[in-house]
Design a protein around this motif. Structure first.
Motif, PDB file in Angstrom:
ATOM      1  N   THR A  40      78.264  65.531   3.132  1.00 33.27           N
ATOM      2  CA  THR A  40      77.659  65.851   4.276  1.00 33.27           C
ATOM      3  C   THR A  40      76.641  66.042   5.548  1.00 33.27           C
ATOM      4  O   THR A  40      75.183  66.762   5.040  1.00 33.27           O
ATOM      5  CB  THR A  40      78.738  66.890   5.829  1.00 33.27           C
ATOM      6  OG1 THR A  40      79.931  67.092   5.197  1.00 33.27           O
ATOM      7  CG2 THR A  40      78.994  66.931   6.731  1.00 33.27           C
ATOM      8  N   VAL A  41      76.224  65.138   6.490  1.00 36.22           N
ATOM      9  CA  VAL A  41      74.679  64.886   7.139  1.00 36.22           C
ATOM     10  C   VAL A  41      75.010  65.444   8.982  1.00 36.22           C
ATOM     11  O   VAL A  41      76.180  64.526   9.153  1.00 36.22           O
ATOM     12  CB  VAL A  41      73.744  63.977   6.727  1.00 36.22           C
ATOM     13  CG1 VAL A  41      73.543  64.408   5.301  1.00 36.22           C
ATOM     14  CG2 VAL A  41      74.096  62.234   6.898  1.00 36.22           C
ATOM     15  N   VAL A  42      73.814  66.046   9.219  1.00 33.21           N
ATOM     16  CA  VAL A  42      74.032  65.937  10.681  1.00 33.21           C
ATOM     17  C   VAL A  42      72.709  65.068  11.269  1.00 33.21           C
ATOM     18  O   VAL A  42      71.978  65.027   9.936  1.00 33.21           O
ATOM     19  CB  VAL A  42      73.622  67.165  11.086  1.00 33.21           C
ATOM     20  CG1 VAL A  42      73.593  67.189  12.612  1.00 33.21           C
ATOM     21  CG2 VAL A  42      74.829  67.871  10.897  1.00 33.21           C
ATOM     22  N   CYS A  43      72.936  64.291  12.044  1.00 34.23           N
ATOM     23  CA  CYS A  43      71.253  63.453  12.201  1.00 34.23           C
ATOM     24  C   CYS A  43      71.741  63.544  13.516  1.00 34.23           C
ATOM     25  O   CYS A  43      72.151  63.217  14.824  1.00 34.23           O
ATOM     26  CB  CYS A  43      71.670  62.127  11.757  1.00 34.23           C
ATOM     27  SG  CYS A  43      70.307  60.495  12.130  1.00 34.23           S
ATOM     28  N   HIS A  44      70.574  64.179  13.740  1.00 36.72           N
ATOM     29  CA  HIS A  44      70.036  63.687  15.300  1.00 36.72           C
ATOM     30  C   HIS A  44      68.685  62.814  16.057  1.00 36.72           C
ATOM     31  O   HIS A  44      67.667  62.068  14.815  1.00 36.72           O
ATOM     32  CB  HIS A  44      68.857  64.951  15.558  1.00 36.72           C
ATOM     33  CG  HIS A  44      68.408  65.322  17.052  1.00 36.72           C
ATOM     34  ND1 HIS A  44      68.910  65.532  18.073  1.00 36.72           N
ATOM     35  CD2 HIS A  44      67.055  65.213  17.011  1.00 36.72           C
ATOM     36  CE1 HIS A  44      67.946  65.683  18.968  1.00 36.72           C
ATOM     37  NE2 HIS A  44      66.702  65.163  18.726  1.00 36.72           N
ATOM     38  N   GLU A  45      69.745  62.033  16.651  1.00 33.97           N
ATOM     39  CA  GLU A  45      68.990  60.767  17.618  1.00 33.97           C
ATOM     40  C   GLU A  45      67.329  60.702  17.778  1.00 33.97           C
ATOM     41  O   GLU A  45      67.503  61.776  18.756  1.00 33.97           O
ATOM     42  CB  GLU A  45      69.581  59.822  17.834  1.00 33.97           C
ATOM     43  CG  GLU A  45      70.835  59.600  17.471  1.00 33.97           C
ATOM     44  CD  GLU A  45      72.365  59.060  18.836  1.00 33.97           C
ATOM     45  OE1 GLU A  45      71.554  58.855  19.796  1.00 33.97           O
ATOM     46  OE2 GLU A  45      73.074  59.184  17.715  1.00 33.97           O
ATOM     47  N   VAL A  46      66.209  60.240  17.221  1.00 35.40           N
ATOM     48  CA  VAL A  46      65.142  60.217  17.862  1.00 35.40           C
ATOM     49  C   VAL A  46      64.775  58.989  17.414  1.00 35.40           C
ATOM     50  O   VAL A  46      63.764  58.561  18.795  1.00 35.40           O
ATOM     51  CB  VAL A  46      63.842  61.091  16.953  1.00 35.40           C
ATOM     52  CG1 VAL A  46      64.550  62.514  17.193  1.00 35.40           C
ATOM     53  CG2 VAL A  46      64.375  61.427  15.607  1.00 35.40           C
ATOM     54  N   GLY A  47      64.723  58.456  16.968  1.00 34.31           N
ATOM     55  CA  GLY A  47      63.812  56.903  16.714  1.00 34.31           C
ATOM     56  C   GLY A  47      64.945  55.720  17.016  1.00 34.31           C
ATOM     57  O   GLY A  47      66.181  56.271  16.836  1.00 34.31           O
ATOM     58  N   LYS A  48      64.825  54.315  16.261  1.00 34.71           N
ATOM     59  CA  LYS A  48      65.697  53.311  16.580  1.00 34.71           C
ATOM     60  C   LYS A  48      66.482  53.853  15.048  1.00 34.71           C
ATOM     61  O   LYS A  48      67.669  53.153  15.542  1.00 34.71           O
ATOM     62  CB  LYS A  48      64.621  52.167  16.129  1.00 34.71           C
ATOM     63  CG  LYS A  48      64.967  50.981  16.179  1.00 34.71           C
ATOM     64  CD  LYS A  48      65.105  50.092  14.465  1.00 34.71           C
ATOM     65  CE  LYS A  48      66.194  49.465  15.005  1.00 34.71           C
ATOM     66  NZ  LYS A  48      65.836  48.113  13.541  1.00 34.71           N
ATOM     67  N   SER A  49      66.070  54.003  13.710  1.00 35.99           N
ATOM     68  CA  SER A  49      67.131  53.892  13.100  1.00 35.99           C
ATOM     69  C   SER A  49      67.768  55.399  12.844  1.00 35.99           C
ATOM     70  O   SER A  49      68.767  55.362  12.773  1.00 35.99           O
ATOM     71  CB  SER A  49      66.123  54.698  11.611  1.00 35.99           C
ATOM     72  OG  SER A  49      64.732  54.293  11.337  1.00 35.99           O
TER      73      SER A  49
END
Lengths: 465, 275
Positions: B60-69
């Protein structure tokens, strides 16, 4: 009256290059390769010496006179087959091998004129084959024996190809997302197009080799775990760690290791940003510290990314540069500036933490050191400041340490290289190693030679057991 | 190719992903991270592992959207695939019985912090948890943390929930015997907590994910100054002694590609590849 024998030309057929004024701003290949006429003309210069002295200069023992003879007869398909008996990466070797210090050194023609351009001939037939419908290699029946290859660089790919040809089951574990090792992350597109690396890796896959990307051995599996699943292991993890100068200010923004710079540009294709997602920053005044091929590659990439001035800052003189003469020439033609006998002392930053200048000192050469080259000695009082906004540190690479750290009983040197005998045998039964991980940073072809030797030793071992 | 088995929106612009990754799941320990690439043109994105399920063969990972990728990753759905996934990377966190462990998670890093807090709890430590976020609406993993902490404190920058800011920690450190502090979150949070604990000489572990490319020691982009020596966060860390880290340098280095990152985002939002 017999016809007089045509006189053999002393000069090699030159290979055309992209105009320096244009190529300094693009990533297309610099050297353009021979035409059919040129390749035959160059092949005809070969004396076909009975003793073939050139072969002893080839770490992978390609039958050089034989393939040249086939070129002379316009049998390009057979010529490439002849090369591939020994060398599975000919399009790469034809481009990046330092032939001038290997096969060509022993060339008899070299005694009276230019040696035969072996690399250019090899390159031609390899490129010729890629444009045809390349023959699908015959896969021998499986021996039921399996070998794990750790690292898909020149050593690993060579060992994989040689062992697959014998019918062994081969799995290559590569930590990066593409095979090739330094060929894909280190050597730039304009010297070795990545399409070629991909094609040669494909060829090796077609030999029956399974390529497993994104697999960092030491973390995902240990060598011990691989030994449970495979009959033998070859470690070719290379020298991929950047060396830094350990001088003040080295962590300022705008200072890269050559590895970071080249990985961004080559593997991640930052030159195509923002079409490619990985960014790179190159300012107006770039200094590249170091004097090897990696320094040259970094400098020439920086120029192509738009830098106004690119300087190679090297602590010794031109004569001591561990680099192919051809690459110095290419760099000079493109307008790279050389600051010889100069060494940085510290990096000066601005208020935002970015490098803005480099304090340097001039050097003089003293007595030869362990490397046989004259030792550079600082000239006290000669300090000066060089304005820079980007610095690339290209002073060498050290062995990748993860396998050594995670493998008990694997003997290593104090430099972190793995100890192996001349056949690649390590201190652990069934574990072999070769290439930069054993020798420290060296050339693509010497790594391939080591891969080949280890493959032979593994073959012997597997036959017996 | 690695399948997204499950996707759950935690708060706006922050998603949890369960990825099918049998081999990685079997090897993952708390504190480690992965590097993933969404597609062929993708950047290598480092993300701290939030959980590993050996039986279900997922991480499991958590990703916070900051940039394009990260936005591109955020746009993927359950059942979609990502191209590359490398891990587990970095040294695992040192998990053993210390006594009382204070686990502080800021922003999205509360999620991977939970992985460590759980491990500390299972090892017999008394775990005091702290979750910080900008506002009440930005808090994540509160319920999960409750289950593995002996006590849990919540703090928000604006005071909409729990304590206002992390200043209360001074008090807590003064009154309680804490044997070890773990901080995961924005650099500024890790720096602040390290300053709070310095007078008490409480061992304080910060988890650093600077800009990195390969994640296995090759590029040196992630170099950090720890006690005057350069370390690579990817292989020497990601955990370091917070009292030794040069946070100013780290913050400057994190901004190295900010103009390019902004450009990439503008380009992406203007229609991507053909803009």
């Amino acid at each position: 009256m017999s016809k007089p024998k045509p006189k053999i030309k002393k000069e090699a057929v030159p290979m055309s290059k992209q105009d320096p004024k244009k190529r300094r701003r693009n990533f297309n290949e610099v050297a353009q390769g021979y035409t059919k006429e040129q390749v035959v003309a160059e092949a005809e210069r070969c004396l076909q010496c009975a003793k073939a002295p050139c072969v002893k200069g080839c770490p992978v023992e390609v039958d050089i006179p034989a393939f040249i003879d086939l070129i002379r007869e316009h049998k390009f398909g057979e010529a490439i087959k002849k090369i591939k008996e020994k060398n599975s990466l000919p399009a790469i070797c034809g481009r990046v091998c330092p032939q001038e210090v290997q096969c060509q050194v022993y060339c008899t023609m070299g005694k009276v004129g230019d040696p035969i351009s072996v690399g250019r001939l090899e390159r031609f037939v390899a490129d010729w084959e890629r444009k045809q419908q390349p023959e699908i290699p015959q896969r021998p029946a499986s021996t039921g024996k399996s070998v794990a290859i750790v690292g898909a660089g020149p050593a690993g790919l060579t060992a994989a190809a040689d062992l697959a040809k014998l019918g062994h089951e081969i799995v290559v574990f590569e930590a990066l997302h593409k095979p090739g090792g330094v060929l894909i992350y280190g050597i730039p597109e304009f010297r070795l197009p990545k399409e070629i690396v991909e094609a040669e890796a494909k060829y090796i896959e077609r030999l029956g080799v399974k390529m497993k990307m994104n697999s960092l051995i030491g973390r995902l599996y240990t060598v011990g775990e691989l030994l449970e699943q495979f009959d033998a292991i070859f470690i070719g993890t290379g020298a991929g760690l950047p060396r830094f100068m350990r001088i003040p200010g080295e962590n300022r923004c705008g200072i890269y290791s050559a590895n970071e710079f080249l990985i961004r540009v080559n593997l991640m294709k930052a030159y195509a940003f923002p079409k490619s997602d990985t960014p790179i920053y190159v300012g107006e005044k770039v200094a590249v510290v170091g004097g090897g091929n990696t320094a040259m590659d970094s400098a020439r990439c920086a120029l192509r990314l738009g830098a106004k001035e690119v300087r190679i800052v090297y602590r010794r003189s031109k004569k001591e540069m561990p680099v192919r003469a051809e690459e110095i020439e290419n760099a000079e033609e493109e307008g790279i500036i050389f600051e010889f006998l100069t060494n940085p002392r510290k990096f000066i930053g601005n208020e935002r933490g970015w490098v803005k200048a480099m304090e340097c000192i001039r050097m003089r050469l003293g007595e030869p050191d362990a490397s046989g080259r004259r030792r550079p000695i600082p000239i006290e009082g000669s300090e000066f400041t060089m304005d820079v906004d980007t610095v690339i540190i290209a002073i060498g690479r050290t062995p990748n340490p993860i396998i050594q750290q995670t493998t008990e009983d694997l003997q290593v040197t104090k430099w972190g290289t793995i100890i192996a005998d001349e056949n690649g045998k390590t201190s652990i039964e069934r574990v072999y190693a070769g290439g930069d991980i054993v020798t420290g940073e060296a050339t693509v072809i010497s790594a391939m030679g080591a891969g080949k030797k280890a493959a032979k030793a593994i073959r012997k071992y597997l036959k017996k057991n | 190719m690695y399948r997204i088995v499950k996707k759950r929106k935690l708060i706006p612009h922050t998603n949890l992903f369960k990825l099918s990754a049998k081999e990685i799941a079997a090897k993952t320990k708390p504190g480690q991270f992965v590097i993933l690439r969404v597609d062929e043109n993708g950047e290598r994105i480092p993300l701290t592992i939030v959980n590993a399920d050996v039986e279900k063969e997922t991480i499991t990972v958590v990703c916070h959207e900051v940039g394009k990728s990260t936005k591109q990753l955020g746009n993927l759905k359950e059942g979609d695939y990502i191209l590359d996934l490398l891990g587990p990377l970095g040294k695992p966190a040192e998990i053993k019985k210390f006594g009382t462990v204070l686990c502080i998670g800021g922003g999205v890093m509360a999620a991977p912090l939970h992985f460590q807090a759980k491990a500390f709890h299972e090892t017999g430590n008394k775990v005091i948890g702290v979750i910080g976020a900008r506002t009440e609406n930005h808090l994540i993993f509160v319920d999960e943390m409750k289950q593995v902490c002996n006590e849990l404190h919540v703090a928000t920058d604006d005071g909409t929930k729990g304590y206002k800011g992390l200043g209360f920690l001074r008090d807590l450190l003064e009154k309680r015997k804490i044997h070890r502090v773990i901080v995961m979150g924005p650099v500024i949070t890790m720096k602040m907590v390290s300053e709070f604990t310095r007078p008490y000489k409480t061992p304080t572990i910060v988890n650093l994910i600077p800009i990195m490319v390969d994640g296995m020691g090759m590029c040196g982009a992630c170099r950090v100054n720890v006690g005057g020596r350069t370390k690579f966060a990817c292989v020497d860390g990601p955990d370091f002694d917070g009292h030794q880290v040069d946070f100013e340098e780290l913050m400057a280095r994190l901004k190295m590609f900010t103009p390019q990152e902004k450009l990439a985002l503008v380009f992406h939002e203007a229609g991507g590849k053909n803009a």
